[in-house]
Motif scaffolding. Structure first.
Motif, short mmCIF file in Angstrom:
data_model
loop_
_atom_site.label_atom_id
_atom_site.label_comp_id
_atom_site.label_asym_id
_atom_site.label_seq_id
_atom_site.Cartn_x
_atom_site.Cartn_y
_atom_site.Cartn_z
N LYS A 53 34.77 45.38 23.75
CA LYS A 53 36.11 45.95 23.59
C LYS A 53 36.98 45.64 24.79
O LYS A 53 36.53 45.75 25.94
N ALA A 54 38.21 45.26 24.52
CA ALA A 54 39.16 44.98 25.59
C ALA A 54 39.55 46.29 26.27
O ALA A 54 39.92 47.26 25.61
N ALA A 55 39.48 46.29 27.62
CA ALA A 55 39.83 47.47 28.41
C ALA A 55 41.07 47.22 29.26
O ALA A 55 41.54 48.12 29.94
N GLY A 56 41.59 45.99 29.24
CA GLY A 56 42.76 45.64 30.03
C GLY A 56 42.68 44.19 30.46
O GLY A 56 41.94 43.39 29.86
N ILE A 68 48.79 36.43 44.46
CA ILE A 68 49.55 37.60 44.05
C ILE A 68 48.83 38.18 42.82
O ILE A 68 48.67 37.49 41.81
N LEU A 69 48.39 39.41 42.95
CA LEU A 69 47.54 40.02 41.93
C LEU A 69 48.31 41.02 41.07
O LEU A 69 49.27 41.65 41.53
N GLY A 70 47.85 41.18 39.85
CA GLY A 70 48.35 42.20 38.95
C GLY A 70 47.24 42.65 38.04
O GLY A 70 46.24 41.95 37.87
N TRP A 71 47.40 43.84 37.48
CA TRP A 71 46.37 44.36 36.58
C TRP A 71 46.97 45.38 35.64
O TRP A 71 47.97 46.02 35.93
N VAL A 72 46.33 45.49 34.48
CA VAL A 72 46.66 46.52 33.50
C VAL A 72 45.33 47.02 32.95
O VAL A 72 44.50 46.23 32.50
N VAL A 73 45.14 48.33 33.03
CA VAL A 73 43.96 48.97 32.44
C VAL A 73 44.46 49.87 31.33
O VAL A 73 45.35 50.71 31.54
N PHE A 74 43.94 49.67 30.14
CA PHE A 74 44.37 50.46 29.00
C PHE A 74 44.07 51.95 29.24
O PHE A 74 43.07 52.29 29.89
N ASN A 75 44.93 52.80 28.73
CA ASN A 75 44.90 54.24 29.05
C ASN A 75 43.53 54.87 28.92
O ASN A 75 43.11 55.64 29.78
N GLU A 76 42.82 54.57 27.85
CA GLU A 76 41.54 55.24 27.61
C GLU A 76 40.45 54.83 28.61
O GLU A 76 39.39 55.46 28.67
N TYR A 77 40.70 53.81 29.41
CA TYR A 77 39.73 53.36 30.41
C TYR A 77 40.14 53.71 31.84
O TYR A 77 39.39 53.45 32.78
N GLN A 78 41.30 54.29 32.00
CA GLN A 78 41.76 54.64 33.34
C GLN A 78 40.95 55.80 33.91
O GLN A 78 40.46 56.65 33.17
#
Length: 140
Positions: A53-56, A68-78
């Protein structure tokens, strides 16, 4: 990824828009992949998976001597260490692949979870502008 990226809450702190279609998302990923080994700047983008399952996702724009870094973590995995582990793994991969040891991240000032993640990974405050805080990390 497509259904997860439709969640408008994800875009509270980032300037992207949700993909309009699965075809648009596929084309975007194909374009990102084409820049994987290009000349300056190079682009890296990894999907965070928990099981199947994709988590971000995590991403990096790699310049000559810094990333230069960036990230997104889906809400249910934060709040579960997913982002910390993924960003840490990305940093290790970039060091191994490129030798770069200088990292920057720009975080919207109200994005408390990402600011906490940056500090947890020992990023240091560099400066802030009207909307963002810039953090730096130098691996010695």
């Amino acid at each position: 990824m497509y259904p997860k990226l439709l969640n408008k809450d994800l875009y509270r702190y980032i300037e992207d828009d949700p993909p309009r279609s699965i075809e648009e998302l596929k084309k975007e990923y194909e374009n990102k992949y084409a820049r994987w080994n290009s000349e300056d700047p190079r682009w890296r983008n990894w999907i965070i998976l928990i099981g199947n399952k994709a988590a971000g996702y995590v991403q990096a724009t790699i310049m000559k001597d810094e990333a230069i870094l960036g990230w997104v973590v889906f809400n249910e995995y934060q709040g579960r260490g997913v982002g910390t582990n993924a960003v840490s793994a990305m940093i290790k991969e970039i060091i191994s692949d490129t030798g770069i040891k200088k990292f920057i991240c720009t975080i919207e000032k109200n994005n408390i979870p990402s600011r906490k993640l940056a500090r947890k990974l020992d990023f240091n405050f560099s400066y802030k502008n009207k909307n963002d805080i810039i953090y730096r990390l130098m691996i010695i």
